[in-house]
Motif scaffolding. Structure first.
Motif, PDB file in Angstrom:
ATOM      1  N   LEU A  82       0.665   4.792   5.357  1.00  0.00           N
ATOM      2  CA  LEU A  82       0.158   3.469   5.433  1.00  0.00           C
ATOM      3  C   LEU A  82      -0.037   3.018   6.925  1.00  0.00           C
ATOM      4  CD1 LEU A  82       2.874   1.763   2.936  1.00  0.00           C
ATOM      5  CD2 LEU A  82       0.269   1.907   2.781  1.00  0.00           C
ATOM      6  N   ALA A  83       0.311   3.975   7.764  1.00  0.00           N
ATOM      7  CA  ALA A  83       0.156   3.844   9.262  1.00  0.00           C
ATOM      8  C   ALA A  83      -1.146   3.287   9.736  1.00  0.00           C
ATOM      9  CB  ALA A  83       0.493   4.992  10.018  1.00  0.00           C
ATOM     10  N   ALA A  84      -2.260   3.724   8.841  1.00  0.00           N
ATOM     11  CA  ALA A  84      -3.836   3.307   9.361  1.00  0.00           C
ATOM     12  C   ALA A  84      -3.745   1.849   8.785  1.00  0.00           C
ATOM     13  CB  ALA A  84      -4.455   4.137   8.875  1.00  0.00           C
ATOM     14  N   LEU A  85      -3.159   1.403   7.776  1.00  0.00           N
ATOM     15  CA  LEU A  85      -3.163   0.247   7.271  1.00  0.00           C
ATOM     16  C   LEU A  85      -2.265  -0.976   7.431  1.00  0.00           C
ATOM     17  CD1 LEU A  85      -3.771   1.799   3.872  1.00  0.00           C
ATOM     18  CD2 LEU A  85      -5.648   1.072   4.982  1.00  0.00           C
ATOM     19  N   ILE A  86      -1.270  -0.750   7.901  1.00  0.00           N
ATOM     20  CA  ILE A  86      -0.096  -1.722   8.411  1.00  0.00           C
ATOM     21  C   ILE A  86       0.279  -1.499   9.828  1.00  0.00           C
ATOM     22  CG2 ILE A  86       2.279  -2.199   7.528  1.00  0.00           C
ATOM     23  CD1 ILE A  86       1.432  -1.734   4.903  1.00  0.00           C
ATOM     24  N   SER A  87       0.459  -2.585  10.208  1.00  0.00           N
ATOM     25  CA  SER A  87       0.988  -2.521  11.844  1.00  0.00           C
ATOM     26  C   SER A  87       2.121  -1.815  11.801  1.00  0.00           C
ATOM     27  CB  SER A  87       1.149  -3.884  12.283  1.00  0.00           C
ATOM     28  OG  SER A  87       2.342  -4.307  11.786  1.00  0.00           O
ATOM     29  N   PRO A  88       2.315  -1.090  13.063  1.00  0.00           N
ATOM     30  CA  PRO A  88       3.317  -0.376  13.411  1.00  0.00           C
ATOM     31  C   PRO A  88       4.994  -1.210  13.445  1.00  0.00           C
ATOM     32  CG  PRO A  88       1.906   0.141  14.959  1.00  0.00           C
ATOM     33  CD  PRO A  88       1.466  -0.962  14.132  1.00  0.00           C
ATOM     34  N   LEU A  89       4.764  -2.517  13.813  1.00  0.00           N
ATOM     35  CA  LEU A  89       5.682  -3.391  13.630  1.00  0.00           C
ATOM     36  C   LEU A  89       6.235  -3.733  12.220  1.00  0.00           C
ATOM     37  CD1 LEU A  89       7.632  -5.218  15.530  1.00  0.00           C
ATOM     38  CD2 LEU A  89       5.846  -7.134  15.126  1.00  0.00           C
ATOM     39  N   ARG A  90       5.235  -3.597  11.133  1.00  0.00           N
ATOM     40  CA  ARG A  90       5.620  -3.883   9.855  1.00  0.00           C
ATOM     41  C   ARG A  90       6.560  -2.431   9.418  1.00  0.00           C
ATOM     42  NH1 ARG A  90       4.767  -8.332   7.389  1.00  0.00           N
ATOM     43  NH2 ARG A  90       3.159  -9.592   8.215  1.00  0.00           N
ATOM     44  N   LEU A  91       6.058  -1.367   9.497  1.00  0.00           N
ATOM     45  CA  LEU A  91       6.411   0.174   9.320  1.00  0.00           C
ATOM     46  C   LEU A  91       7.940   0.287   9.921  1.00  0.00           C
ATOM     47  CD1 LEU A  91       3.507   2.547   9.778  1.00  0.00           C
ATOM     48  CD2 LEU A  91       4.665   1.552   7.762  1.00  0.00           C
ATOM     49  N   ARG A  92       8.073  -0.577  11.247  1.00  0.00           N
ATOM     50  CA  ARG A  92       9.501  -0.503  11.752  1.00  0.00           C
ATOM     51  C   ARG A  92      10.480  -1.112  10.837  1.00  0.00           C
ATOM     52  NH1 ARG A  92       7.082  -0.477  16.884  1.00  0.00           N
ATOM     53  NH2 ARG A  92       7.382  -2.716  16.911  1.00  0.00           N
ATOM     54  N   GLY A  93       9.925  -2.279  10.091  1.00  0.00           N
ATOM     55  CA  GLY A  93      10.789  -2.982   9.340  1.00  0.00           C
ATOM     56  C   GLY A  93      11.334  -2.095   8.226  1.00  0.00           C
ATOM     57  N   MET A  94      10.536  -1.179   7.568  1.00  0.00           N
ATOM     58  CA  MET A  94      10.813  -0.306   6.542  1.00  0.00           C
ATOM     59  C   MET A  94      12.078   0.626   7.225  1.00  0.00           C
ATOM     60  SD  MET A  94       9.039   2.217   4.073  1.00  0.00           S
ATOM     61  CE  MET A  94       9.406   1.664   2.231  1.00  0.00           C
ATOM     62  N   SER A  95      11.805   1.163   8.356  1.00  0.00           N
ATOM     63  CA  SER A  95      12.676   2.062   8.883  1.00  0.00           C
ATOM     64  C   SER A  95      14.038   1.434   9.223  1.00  0.00           C
ATOM     65  CB  SER A  95      12.053   2.634  10.286  1.00  0.00           C
ATOM     66  OG  SER A  95      12.997   3.257  11.069  1.00  0.00           O
ATOM     67  N   ALA A  96      13.931   0.185   9.677  1.00  0.00           N
ATOM     68  CA  ALA A  96      15.276  -0.616   9.784  1.00  0.00           C
ATOM     69  C   ALA A  96      16.034  -0.924   8.624  1.00  0.00           C
ATOM     70  CB  ALA A  96      14.870  -1.800  10.441  1.00  0.00           C
ATOM     71  N   MET A  97      15.319  -0.886   7.468  1.00  0.00           N
ATOM     72  CA  MET A  97      16.044  -1.251   6.179  1.00  0.00           C
ATOM     73  C   MET A  97      16.753   0.374   5.843  1.00  0.00           C
ATOM     74  SD  MET A  97      13.316  -2.919   3.344  1.00  0.00           S
ATOM     75  CE  MET A  97      11.896  -3.612   4.364  1.00  0.00           C
ATOM     76  N   LEU A  98      16.030   1.111   5.856  1.00  0.00           N
ATOM     77  CA  LEU A  98      16.906   2.698   5.774  1.00  0.00           C
ATOM     78  C   LEU A  98      17.931   2.882   6.832  1.00  0.00           C
ATOM     79  CD1 LEU A  98      16.805   5.155   3.960  1.00  0.00           C
ATOM     80  CD2 LEU A  98      15.087   6.077   5.510  1.00  0.00           C
ATOM     81  N   THR A  99      18.056   2.612   7.691  1.00  0.00           N
ATOM     82  CA  THR A  99      18.681   2.633   8.932  1.00  0.00           C
ATOM     83  C   THR A  99      19.989   1.866   8.634  1.00  0.00           C
ATOM     84  OG1 THR A  99      17.096   2.937  10.739  1.00  0.00           O
ATOM     85  CG2 THR A  99      19.352   2.465  11.426  1.00  0.00           C
TER      86      THR A  99
END
Length: 140
Positions: A116-133
């Protein structure tokens, strides 16, 4: 059961679904997941849940690790935040009711495999990372 990638089979299956999609179809699949986010149990109130401020939209999560062999994950995100809801639904579909050890073994950057990196901003992807963290921190 854990897939060779270190992910539980259910999460590996979700990643595989995304790998089979191209371009905008990946976003459509994310929206489908968003619509499938399970509702909160009646005895769980958003006020008792942990906020995830790294998400661009309000997201709250609750990790019930009373039974470490069957960890229950609950998420709350508004309907008008489909990306955030989609990420939460992916984690719910892939990790809910798995053991703490299986969840802790998930690679921190597994979401990169969703493509999804090409379709969604890095800021939004960091949100998913934060959930898992936050889930992992709670389980540790």
């Amino acid at each position: 059961m854990t897939a060779p990638s270190g992910m539980p089979a259910a999460l590996a299956e979700v990643v595989s679904e995304f790998a089979e999609m191209q371009g905008q179809d990946k976003l459509q699949l994310l929206l489908e997941f968003a619509s499938e986010l399970p509702p909160l149990p009646s005895d769980l109130d958003e006020a008792a849940m942990e906020p995830v401020p790294e998400c661009q939209s309000p997201l709250f999560l609750h990790v019930d690790d009373t039974d470490r062999e069957h960890v229950r994950l609950h998420f709350s995100a508004p309907a008008e935040a489909p990306t955030t809801r989609g990420f939460a639904a992916i984690l719910a579909a892939g990790l809910d009711d798995h053991s703490a050890d299986e969840i802790l073994a998930v690679p921190d950057d597994f979401y990169a495999d969703l493509g999804l990196a090409a379709l969604i901003s890095p800021l939004r992807l960091r949100g998913m990372s934060a959930m898992l963290t936050r889930i992992k921190r709670r389980l540790r």
